[in-house]
Design a protein around this motif. Structure first.
Motif, mmCIF file in Angstrom:
data_model
loop_
_atom_site.group_PDB
_atom_site.id
_atom_site.type_symbol
_atom_site.label_atom_id
_atom_site.label_comp_id
_atom_site.label_asym_id
_atom_site.label_seq_id
_atom_site.Cartn_x
_atom_site.Cartn_y
_atom_site.Cartn_z
ATOM 1 N N VAL A 134 0.858 -1.185 0.000
ATOM 2 C CA VAL A 134 0.000 0.000 0.000
ATOM 3 C C VAL A 134 0.895 1.235 0.000
ATOM 4 C CG1 VAL A 134 -1.740 1.326 1.254
ATOM 5 C CG2 VAL A 134 -1.876 -1.178 1.228
ATOM 6 N N SER A 135 0.672 2.136 -0.947
ATOM 7 C CA SER A 135 1.474 3.356 -1.035
ATOM 8 C C SER A 135 1.191 4.267 0.157
ATOM 9 C CB SER A 135 1.156 4.097 -2.332
ATOM 10 O OG SER A 135 1.670 5.418 -2.301
ATOM 11 N N ASN A 136 2.260 4.782 0.752
ATOM 12 C CA ASN A 136 2.108 5.681 1.895
ATOM 13 C C ASN A 136 1.666 7.081 1.482
ATOM 14 O OD1 ASN A 136 4.792 6.287 0.811
ATOM 15 N ND2 ASN A 136 5.093 7.514 2.657
ATOM 16 N N GLY A 191 5.432 -3.847 3.705
ATOM 17 C CA GLY A 191 4.096 -3.956 4.272
ATOM 18 C C GLY A 191 3.817 -2.968 5.384
ATOM 19 N N ALA A 192 4.589 -1.881 5.436
ATOM 20 C CA ALA A 192 4.442 -0.924 6.536
ATOM 21 C C ALA A 192 3.054 -0.307 6.590
ATOM 22 C CB ALA A 192 5.496 0.180 6.416
ATOM 23 N N GLN A 193 2.457 -0.047 5.406
ATOM 24 C CA GLN A 193 1.154 0.628 5.361
ATOM 25 C C GLN A 193 -0.002 -0.348 5.153
ATOM 26 O OE1 GLN A 193 0.752 3.758 6.097
ATOM 27 N NE2 GLN A 193 2.889 4.372 6.111
ATOM 28 N N SER A 194 0.277 -1.624 5.049
ATOM 29 C CA SER A 194 -0.794 -2.607 4.865
ATOM 30 C C SER A 194 -1.042 -3.431 6.115
ATOM 31 C CB SER A 194 -0.464 -3.536 3.690
ATOM 32 O OG SER A 194 0.743 -4.247 3.922
ATOM 33 N N PRO A 243 -0.923 -2.942 9.327
ATOM 34 C CA PRO A 243 -1.781 -2.425 10.399
ATOM 35 C C PRO A 243 -3.255 -2.331 10.020
ATOM 36 C CG PRO A 243 0.125 -0.992 9.997
ATOM 37 C CD PRO A 243 0.012 -1.920 8.845
ATOM 38 N N HIS A 244 -3.576 -2.398 8.734
ATOM 39 C CA HIS A 244 -4.897 -1.980 8.278
ATOM 40 C C HIS A 244 -5.732 -3.058 7.601
ATOM 41 C CE1 HIS A 244 -3.530 2.070 9.166
ATOM 42 N NE2 HIS A 244 -2.449 1.834 8.447
ATOM 43 N N MET A 245 -5.130 -4.185 7.252
ATOM 44 C CA MET A 245 -5.876 -5.219 6.540
ATOM 45 C C MET A 245 -5.290 -6.590 6.877
ATOM 46 S SD MET A 245 -4.304 -4.705 2.678
ATOM 47 C CE MET A 245 -4.881 -3.013 2.600
ATOM 48 N N PRO A 246 -6.059 -7.641 6.724
ATOM 49 C CA PRO A 246 -5.502 -8.979 6.956
ATOM 50 C C PRO A 246 -4.349 -9.255 6.002
ATOM 51 C CG PRO A 246 -7.904 -9.056 6.827
ATOM 52 C CD PRO A 246 -7.495 -7.683 6.374
ATOM 53 N N VAL A 247 -3.261 -9.829 6.524
ATOM 54 C CA VAL A 247 -2.101 -10.181 5.711
ATOM 55 C C VAL A 247 -1.796 -11.658 5.914
ATOM 56 C CG1 VAL A 247 0.401 -9.896 5.445
ATOM 57 C CG2 VAL A 247 -1.062 -7.874 5.681
ATOM 58 N N ASP A 248 -1.693 -12.381 4.821
ATOM 59 C CA ASP A 248 -1.368 -13.810 4.850
ATOM 60 C C ASP A 248 -0.193 -14.020 3.895
ATOM 61 O OD1 ASP A 248 -1.194 -16.577 4.403
ATOM 62 O OD2 ASP A 248 -3.351 -16.879 4.708
ATOM 63 N N VAL A 249 1.006 -14.130 4.452
ATOM 64 C CA VAL A 249 2.197 -14.190 3.606
ATOM 65 C C VAL A 249 2.253 -15.483 2.803
ATOM 66 C CG1 VAL A 249 3.583 -12.607 4.996
ATOM 67 C CG2 VAL A 249 3.573 -15.052 5.557
ATOM 68 N N GLN A 250 1.660 -16.541 3.318
ATOM 69 C CA GLN A 250 1.651 -17.796 2.552
ATOM 70 C C GLN A 250 0.696 -17.701 1.362
ATOM 71 O OE1 GLN A 250 2.175 -21.678 4.639
ATOM 72 N NE2 GLN A 250 1.648 -20.521 6.478
ATOM 73 N N ASP A 251 -0.444 -17.061 1.569
ATOM 74 C CA ASP A 251 -1.378 -16.889 0.464
ATOM 75 C C ASP A 251 -0.811 -15.938 -0.583
ATOM 76 O OD1 ASP A 251 -4.103 -17.134 -0.790
ATOM 77 O OD2 ASP A 251 -4.134 -14.994 -0.359
ATOM 78 N N LEU A 252 -0.169 -14.875 -0.144
ATOM 79 C CA LEU A 252 0.458 -13.935 -1.081
ATOM 80 C C LEU A 252 1.643 -14.572 -1.799
ATOM 81 C CD1 LEU A 252 0.506 -10.687 1.118
ATOM 82 C CD2 LEU A 252 -1.047 -11.175 -0.789
ATOM 83 N N ASP A 253 2.270 -15.544 -1.140
ATOM 84 C CA ASP A 253 3.444 -16.254 -1.676
ATOM 85 C C ASP A 253 4.604 -15.310 -1.963
ATOM 86 O OD1 ASP A 253 4.894 -18.500 -2.367
ATOM 87 O OD2 ASP A 253 4.280 -18.422 -4.483
ATOM 88 N N VAL A 254 4.796 -14.324 -1.085
ATOM 89 C CA VAL A 254 5.941 -13.427 -1.216
ATOM 90 C C VAL A 254 7.143 -14.060 -0.530
ATOM 91 C CG1 VAL A 254 4.513 -11.372 -1.385
ATOM 92 C CG2 VAL A 254 5.263 -12.148 0.867
ATOM 93 N N ASP A 255 8.330 -13.624 -0.921
ATOM 94 C CA ASP A 255 9.553 -14.212 -0.379
ATOM 95 C C ASP A 255 10.042 -13.488 0.863
ATOM 96 O OD1 ASP A 255 10.084 -16.242 -2.567
ATOM 97 O OD2 ASP A 255 9.945 -14.392 -3.727
#
Length: 406
Positions: A171-173, A199-202, A204-216
């Protein structure tokens, strides 16, 4: 969501600034802290202040348990597979620099490409500039649309077989743009590139699932999500972290030290040299408890509503330019025609309204917008539509003060 009830948990919000009830609209810079977080930090210092991982006495055991319990809370919060993948750092900037200095310098070579976007915070731009300079790699930018979004077509066209790293904010700051990180990861991985997410701006504000996103790699800060300053997180896939060398060395991250050589502890501790931010981690754990109690889905929905309302009412004020897409995270960035952003912030502060003015650590983005600075109002779970109404009234007073007709 009962914002008035939530607001009671934040003692700093119950005050007047310059003779007006405080309206805090700068959570994108740092969030306020609920009593539970303040109390958790105070309890650590009052009752079991000690170092971790070293002493076998009672206080040391309690401190270690508090510190590692916080790591498990983080793991669950972002759905990492293991606590071995959760590295405590000083914040998002430190996390991103760790990836750049350890993974980037070792795996990027002359002729390779590092792909980023024009909307990146300096923390996810300058480290990659440095890696490119040191390795001879090429820094490439995914083109940005006029509304501040990215298209999948441009993403696919920019990422090539030579791309080794794709670094992007979720998310853009500044613009509030929510980037399609999951789709970016799929495209990058098809080219065997590694994906690094700010993920600094995301977070705190939305559900984050790093496995679902499949980011490294995924980085975020505690102070933007109700926690204390000085604590952050780097998530990394275990197989990548295991093959990376630590950037900082010293106490607590070593397994064996000889006169001429040393070996490192296993994950995650090999990246946590020295005495860590123990109170910060415990405070972050308490912040996660608070966020979970409210519910991240509810927080995200509330901010969607507040941001949409802010866009609607600000759009009705003559002489305001608003930047970014309609669908956005919980912030609005704008300028008032003929008034410098710092002057806007100063007048709003006189009305008890806290906003951010400047380039927001995104100078290349300011150049894309053809401005030197902007005003940003950023929202969180404790903000209400009444806060937005106060902002609008403050803007009207600002225009009146500088001679505008409205």
């Amino acid at each position: 969501m009962d914002e008035a009830l939530i607001k009671r948990h934040f003692p700093i919000l119950d005050q007047e600034v310059n003779g007006h009830p405080l309206v805090y609209l700068d959570s994108g810079a740092t969030s306020q802290k609920p009593n539970t977080v303040i109390d958790a930090i105070s309890k650590y210092y009052k009752e079991y202040n000690s170092n971790v991982h070293r002493g076998v006495h009672t206080l040391g055991t309690m401190a270690t348990e508090g510190y590692e319990n916080a790591r498990e809370k983080v793991r669950q919060f972002i759905n990492a597979e293991s606590t071995e993948e959760v590295i405590f750092t000083r914040g998002t900037t430190t996390s991103l620099n760790l990836v750049a200095q350890s993974y980037g310098r070792a795996n990027v070579h002359e002729g390779d490409e590092i792909v980023i976007t024009p909307m990146e915070h300096h923390a996810n731009l300058i480290p990659w500039q440095q890696v490119a300079k040191l390795t001879g790699a090429t820094l490439k930018y995914i083109p940005m649309q006029e509304d501040g979004t990215l298209t999948l077509e441009d993403i696919k066209a920019t990422i090539t077989a030579q791309t080794k790293i794709v670094a992007v904010t979720q998310v853009s700051n500044v613009l509030g743009t929510i980037n399609p990180v999951k789709e970016i990861a799929k495209i990058a991985h098809a080219h065997h590139a590694v994906v690094v997410v700010d993920g600094a701006q995301s977070t705190p504000h939305m559900p984050v699932d790093v496995q679902d996103l499949d980011v490294d790699f995924f980085a975020f800060s505690g102070h933007k999500m109700l926690g204390p300053t000085g604590i952050g997180v780097l998530y990394g896939k275990k197989e990548l972290l295991e093959n990376m060398e630590p950037v900082e060395t010293g106490g607590d991250m070593i397994e064996f030290v000889g006169l001429y050589d040393s070996t490192w502890k296993e994950l995650p501790w090999k990246f946590e040299a020295g005495t860590p931010t123990i109170a910060g981690a415990i405070g972050l754990g308490a912040a996660i408890d608070f966020l979970n109690q409210v519910g991240m889905d509810k927080i995200h929905a509330h901010e969607d509503e507040i941001a949409a309302y802010a866009l609607d009412v600000l759009s009705e004020v003559e002489g305001i330019s608003i930047y970014g897409p309609k669908k956005r995270g919980g912030l609005v960035t704008f300028n008032i025609e003929g008034v410098h952003p710092h002057d806007v912030s100063t007048v709003l502060d006189a009305e008890g309204i806290a906003v951010r003015a400047g380039h927001h650590c995104a100078q290349p983005l300011m150049k894309c917008l053809n401005v030197s600075a902007t005003v940003r109002a950023s929202f969180y779970l404790y903000n209400t539509k009444d806060d937005i109404d106060r902002l609008v009234e403050g803007i009207k007073k600002t225009k009146e003060f500088f001679g505008h007709v409205f």
